[in-house]
Design a protein around this motif. Structure first.
Motif, PDB file in Angstrom:
ATOM      1  N   VAL A 288       0.838  -1.205   0.000  1.00  0.00           N
ATOM      2  CA  VAL A 288       0.000   0.000   0.000  1.00  0.00           C
ATOM      3  C   VAL A 288       0.873   1.254   0.000  1.00  0.00           C
ATOM      4  N   ILE A 289       1.916   1.266   0.831  1.00  0.00           N
ATOM      5  CA  ILE A 289       2.819   2.420   0.880  1.00  0.00           C
ATOM      6  C   ILE A 289       3.493   2.632  -0.479  1.00  0.00           C
ATOM      7  N   CYS A 290       3.931   1.542  -1.100  1.00  0.00           N
ATOM      8  CA  CYS A 290       4.574   1.650  -2.415  1.00  0.00           C
ATOM      9  C   CYS A 290       3.613   2.240  -3.452  1.00  0.00           C
ATOM     10  N   ILE A 291       2.352   1.818  -3.402  1.00  0.00           N
ATOM     11  CA  ILE A 291       1.357   2.309  -4.357  1.00  0.00           C
ATOM     12  C   ILE A 291       1.046   3.780  -4.099  1.00  0.00           C
ATOM     13  N   VAL A 292       0.879   4.134  -2.829  1.00  0.00           N
ATOM     14  CA  VAL A 292       0.584   5.526  -2.479  1.00  0.00           C
ATOM     15  C   VAL A 292       1.722   6.440  -2.923  1.00  0.00           C
ATOM     16  N   LEU A 293       2.951   5.987  -2.763  1.00  0.00           N
ATOM     17  CA  LEU A 293       4.107   6.785  -3.155  1.00  0.00           C
ATOM     18  C   LEU A 293       4.434   6.643  -4.644  1.00  0.00           C
ATOM     19  N   ALA A 294       3.642   5.813  -5.340  1.00  0.00           N
ATOM     20  CA  ALA A 294       3.852   5.551  -6.770  1.00  0.00           C
ATOM     21  C   ALA A 294       5.265   5.038  -7.052  1.00  0.00           C
ATOM     22  N   ASN A 295       5.809   4.301  -6.104  1.00  0.00           N
ATOM     23  CA  ASN A 295       7.145   3.728  -6.241  1.00  0.00           C
ATOM     24  C   ASN A 295       7.002   2.244  -6.560  1.00  0.00           C
ATOM     25  N   TYR A 296       6.650   1.961  -7.797  1.00  0.00           N
ATOM     26  CA  TYR A 296       6.303   0.592  -8.165  1.00  0.00           C
ATOM     27  C   TYR A 296       7.527  -0.322  -8.255  1.00  0.00           C
ATOM     28  N   SER A 297       8.708   0.266  -8.411  1.00  0.00           N
ATOM     29  CA  SER A 297       9.917  -0.572  -8.436  1.00  0.00           C
ATOM     30  C   SER A 297      10.122  -1.263  -7.097  1.00  0.00           C
ATOM     31  N   MET A 298       9.625  -0.631  -6.012  1.00  0.00           N
ATOM     32  CA  MET A 298       9.755  -1.246  -4.696  1.00  0.00           C
ATOM     33  C   MET A 298       8.853  -2.472  -4.549  1.00  0.00           C
TER      34      MET A 298
END
Length: 260
Positions: free
Chosen positions: A201-211
């Motif tokens: 969820v945090i990765c999606i919210v931050l739009a950091n999909y590589s994570m």
């Protein structure tokens, strides 16, 4: 109130068992506190990751440190904070596996406190790979490595917890077998799922999909490692969990390097 007390004891136990941070207290160990101890293991990894990330940020911002020296400082810092606990597991696992003996001989070598040539060679290779991957990541991404420094120790310890929960112990004695017998598996399993979902969820919210790729790599690594230790050791042990943590961090740094 008891739940809060048990969770606080579990948090301190996690630092006692899985780090070099001194906690000079006699702490109660029972099914509740040990379960909390393992539940906090990924959080301990997250805090450690925050320490590494803060160190990198400060040195990036306020010094002219070279990428190579920064990498060495970070890797040495990781060894200091963990007390070399997981590296010791990696060394013992390597000595046992490369003995090419049967399972009983390998388990006996795991319990042997002496360090063999294969263990030394293997840990040198591991540290060189970690230094190489982190160095290349710094050269390519500089400040972009900050999230990876934070979350890779967290994900590696989720992997450790997953292996521990889903794999029988290789022996019926020892700390791993004791902990396996007293933990509340259902509660810990729920904890693992919630931590994974929270991370995604945090990765999606931050739009950091590589994570997000990292958690997929971690889960695949867990599946392969479980199959490997069951085949070669008949199950999991404390040393094998420590080895998994070190190996998983190197794997995740390789994946991070590909996506920075």
């Amino acid at each position: 109130m008891n739940k809060l007390k048990n969770s606080a004891i579990g948090f301190l136990l996690a630092w006692q068992f899985f780090s070099a941070i001194p906690v000079k207290r006699q702490l109660t160990m029972n099914d509740k506190t040990v379960t909390w101890m393992y539940a906090f293991l990924p959080i301990i990894g997250l805090i450690m990751g925050g320490m590494y990330a803060t160190t990198a940020y400060v040195l990036f911002t306020y010094s002219n440190i070279s990428p190579l020296l920064l990498t060495i400082v970070l890797v040495v810092g990781m060894i200091v904070v963990t007390g070399g606990l997981h590296l010791d597991g990696w060394i013992d696992m390597s000595d046992a596996y490369f003995s090419y003996g049967d399972k009983e001989k390998r388990l006996a070598i795991l319990d042997d406190p002496r360090t063999g040539a294969f263990g030394v060679i293997s840990v040198i290779c591991l540290l060189l790979l970690k230094i190489g991957f982190i160095y290349e990541a710094i050269v390519q991404g500089a400040f972009a490595i900050i999230p990876f420094l934070t979350y890779i120790p967290f994900l590696a310890r989720i992997g450790v917890l997953t292996v521990f929960l889903t794999t029988e112990t290789s022996k019926q004695t020892g700390l791993a077998a004791y902990f396996k017998g007293v933990i509340w598996k259902k509660q810990l399993s729920i904890s693992v799922v919630l931590l994974c979902v929270g991370y995604i969820v945090i990765c999606i919210v931050l739009a950091n999909y590589s994570m997000v790729i990292l958690i997929i790599a971690m889960l695949l690594g867990v599946l392969l490692y479980r199959k490997w230790i069951i085949k070669n050791f008949g199950g999991v042990s404390g040393d094998l969990l420590g080895a998994h943590c070190e190996g998983m961090e190197v794997l995740l740094w390789l994946v991070a390097l590909l996506f920075i």
